[in-house]
Design an enzyme around this catalytic site. Sequence first.
Site, mmCIF file in Angstrom:
data_model
loop_
_atom_site.group_PDB
_atom_site.id
_atom_site.type_symbol
_atom_site.label_atom_id
_atom_site.label_comp_id
_atom_site.label_asym_id
_atom_site.label_seq_id
_atom_site.Cartn_x
_atom_site.Cartn_y
_atom_site.Cartn_z
ATOM 1 C CG ASP A 1 -59.430 37.803 84.712
ATOM 2 O OD1 ASP A 1 -58.724 38.816 84.827
ATOM 3 O OD2 ASP A 1 -59.346 36.811 85.463
ATOM 4 C CG ASP B 1 -56.965 37.129 91.877
ATOM 5 O OD1 ASP B 1 -57.333 38.124 91.210
ATOM 6 O OD2 ASP B 1 -56.754 36.017 91.363
HETATM 7 C C1 GLA Z 1 -57.730 36.068 87.826
HETATM 8 C C2 GLA Z 1 -58.973 36.653 88.474
HETATM 9 C C3 GLA Z 1 -59.568 35.628 89.431
HETATM 10 C C4 GLA Z 1 -59.909 34.358 88.669
HETATM 11 C C5 GLA Z 1 -58.665 33.832 87.970
HETATM 12 C C6 GLA Z 1 -58.982 32.685 87.046
HETATM 13 O O1 GLA Z 1 -56.709 35.847 88.743
HETATM 14 O O2 GLA Z 1 -58.670 37.856 89.135
HETATM 15 O O3 GLA Z 1 -60.735 36.149 90.052
HETATM 16 O O4 GLA Z 1 -60.922 34.630 87.742
HETATM 17 O O5 GLA Z 1 -58.049 34.841 87.183
HETATM 18 O O6 GLA Z 1 -57.878 32.241 86.336
#
Ligand code: GLA
Length: 515
Positions: free
Chosen positions: A279, A339
């Site tokens: 990520d 997200d």
């Molecule tokens: C980002 C990702 C999420 C999750 C969070 C965890 O926002 O897009 O899917 O993994 O980080 O902190």
Amino acid sequence: MKTILILLACAALGSPAYADAWTGHWVMQPPPGAPPRTTGAANAPRFPPISLWLKFDGTRLTGYMAVRGDDTPISNGRIDHDHLSFAIIRDYFGEERRSAYSGVLSGSELRITMPSFGSRPPRQVTFLRVSKADPPPLPAPAPKITLPAAKDVPYNGLAKTPPMGWNSWNKFRGEVSDKLVRQVADAMVRNGMRDAGYVYVNIDDTWEAGRDAQGNIQTNERFPDMKALADYIHSKGLKLGIYSSPGPKTCAGYEGSYQHEEQDARTYAAWGVDYLKYDWCSASQVYDYHAMPAVYAKMGQALEDTGRPIVFSLCQYGVLKVQQWGAKVGGNLWRTTGDIQDNWRSMSRIGFDLQAGLESAAGLGHWNDPDMLEIGNGGMTDDEYRTHMSLWAILAAPLLAGNDLRSVPPDILKILTNKEVIAVDQDRLGKEGYRVAKIGDGEIWARPLADGAWAVGLFNRGGSRQRVTLHAENLGLKRMTHIRNLWTHADQKAAAQYTAEVVPHGVVMLEVRGQ
Ligand code: GLA
């Protein structure tokens, strides 16, 4: 008399004494009763540490907003009596993103209205002043690392169909633990999820602690022994997934893999990890974002070099047209958006609006990822969750359940384990579906299947019942010879066209054959 008083008050508000009311360091307070955003590692923030450094000299409001070491100057700062307003202009991967803030001073509190974020509405938060000092000068931004163009990483032979499993984030955030993961794995065996194809059990953010003297990544107290956990997961016929960031910190502020990529990949392999979600998060603090393909290729190659089959999941929110290079850097899947949240607005925008046009990038071993499932988390109706499941299957999307699998209501389990819908998702042709018609609130999406049939979703995005008609020519057919409803499991009468009455936010999902 009244006018004189008002004039006096106004003069006072513009005076240096009044300026003193604003200048200083303001720290955001967690909303009363709010659960901490993350828990666990002692070194992890319990709430996103947003603070404001302000200076008001009687005419101009200047300063900056600090979020986890990322300082952004405020623009257009204004004070009007006890009200303030300013804008924060951020560079989002080359795109200017402007957010407007407003606030009011009430006693010793500064109440700021934070702008909406994704599908989250604007919200009011309180800041308290911890110092009356002028903002310290901002350090000159450190030069960002640029990297030579990414070298292609060979395909690892994995994820021939979209990965299926479970991920801790949507439901558990910072509450994920060894104990929870074992319980979820047990439940997946018991409730039929594993046998329906959900095999990856993925730990998302917040498992990390710091590093030891040799730089080896450490797990925090919620994960006492990752190798033992992997062994347990494997003994259940399941696979273990883990999470990291190419930046110094993950999105929840935990230790990232920056400058430890190969070492971390070796650690994951030694633990028996089968899947990595990687990520971007804080990586923009150190890398020029154009280096993104090379940054991902570095980890892609590091995973390959371990010799262990590890699915590589890219998470960088779909920027820089990731679908054009995600597979080349070793990615088996790549997130295409920000997200997902457990509500209709978020899910439908991601699923319908933001996937259209990406379909040609998906294929065997490399998939567009519109984010994990929210089915069963309580923010949508069962009709909406059926739409979520049907659309994700037509999109050949990874199916990572995001709910509490230890106690799943039967209706939700039925949605997640519908074999005929899963078979569409997992179809071996590996072609992603696309929108073939849009009529008012109705949308028809179709996906070609390996045996020559089509999976078709007749969707209703509106708030009232709607008739949606599928014509054979929508699928390039002269006539339809066989229609089966994949939710009622009933065969329907086939003809040149088929009309379904679709409930609000619902779907009628079909398998269609024809000539
Ligand atoms: C980002 C990702 C999420 C999750 C969070 C965890 O926002 O897009 O899917 O993994 O980080 O902190």
